[in-house]
Design a protein around this motif. Sequence first.
Motif, PDB file in Angstrom:
ATOM      1  N   PRO A   1      -3.325 -10.334  11.952  1.00 41.64           N
ATOM      2  CA  PRO A   1      -1.957  -9.790  12.009  1.00 41.64           C
ATOM      3  C   PRO A   1      -1.214  -9.860  10.685  1.00 41.64           C
ATOM      4  N   ASP A   2      -1.626 -10.762   9.793  1.00 41.30           N
ATOM      5  CA  ASP A   2      -0.950 -10.901   8.502  1.00 41.30           C
ATOM      6  C   ASP A   2      -1.410  -9.872   7.487  1.00 41.30           C
ATOM      7  N   LYS A   3      -2.371  -9.028   7.857  1.00 40.56           N
ATOM      8  CA  LYS A   3      -2.905  -8.022   6.927  1.00 40.56           C
ATOM      9  C   LYS A   3      -2.712  -6.598   7.441  1.00 40.56           C
ATOM     10  N   GLN A   4      -1.696  -6.406   8.269  1.00 39.05           N
ATOM     11  CA  GLN A   4      -1.441  -5.076   8.818  1.00 39.05           C
ATOM     12  C   GLN A   4      -0.503  -4.247   7.941  1.00 39.05           C
ATOM     13  N   ASP A   5       0.306  -4.915   7.127  1.00 39.63           N
ATOM     14  CA  ASP A   5       1.174  -4.187   6.196  1.00 39.63           C
ATOM     15  C   ASP A   5       0.315  -3.666   5.053  1.00 39.63           C
ATOM     16  N   CYS A   6       0.319  -2.359   4.858  1.00 35.50           N
ATOM     17  CA  CYS A   6      -0.562  -1.761   3.845  1.00 35.50           C
ATOM     18  C   CYS A   6      -0.018  -0.399   3.445  1.00 35.50           C
ATOM     19  N   LEU A   7      -0.643   0.204   2.441  1.00 34.49           N
ATOM     20  CA  LEU A   7      -0.194   1.499   1.933  1.00 34.49           C
ATOM     21  C   LEU A   7      -0.264   2.574   3.008  1.00 34.49           C
TER      22      LEU A   7
END
Length: 220
Positions: A37-43
Amino acid sequence: MTLPEPVADGVQALYEDDDLLVLCKPPGMLCVPGRGPDKQDCLSARSQQRWPGALIVHRLDQATSGLVLMARHIDMQRRLSHAFAERQVHKRYQAVVQGLLGPVEQTWQEIDLPIAADWERRPLRVIDQTLGKPSQTRWRLLAQDGVAHTSRVELEPITGRTHQLRVHLAALGHPILGDTLYADEAAQQKAPRLLLHACVLEFAHPRHGAPCRFESAPDF
């Protein structure tokens, strides 16, 4: 042609039309979601909030900043992916590396060293003359700093292997400053981030064939 607003959710948008986007990714941002869940923010996620249906065509490492080309729909994603596969999209990068590379010359030189996955230390890559895939990078020296003992180089990947530029420069004995994967402690400590920036994208627009060239200067 539409000139977008300068900034969209922390991502600089250089160009948009009905088919494609040219964005400038900041360092530290993933291109696509990672695991957890901590790696869902992305380009891609941020882009889809503003341009629904936007699709990734190629990627930059999380630590690398610079130009990323995205498609606005699936047909354009196929066309652009084909252009990348056929090496019809020309990319250039700038980096600052450890050490002095000699007199400043405008001539291009080539690194031709095969790259393979380092399965015991994934996601690292290694130079492997037996198992490695052919990998070529063109480079030229732009400037050097005798006091800091560093060099600024322009890079043009011919092939597109994972971590190619980072692995090739480290193999020359000149790792990129701030590279936590391939540089020694001294080179890592010289910069707060990886000093690698995708500064040029050049291609023929798949819709009408017009030449497109986009540039983004590094902030280091």
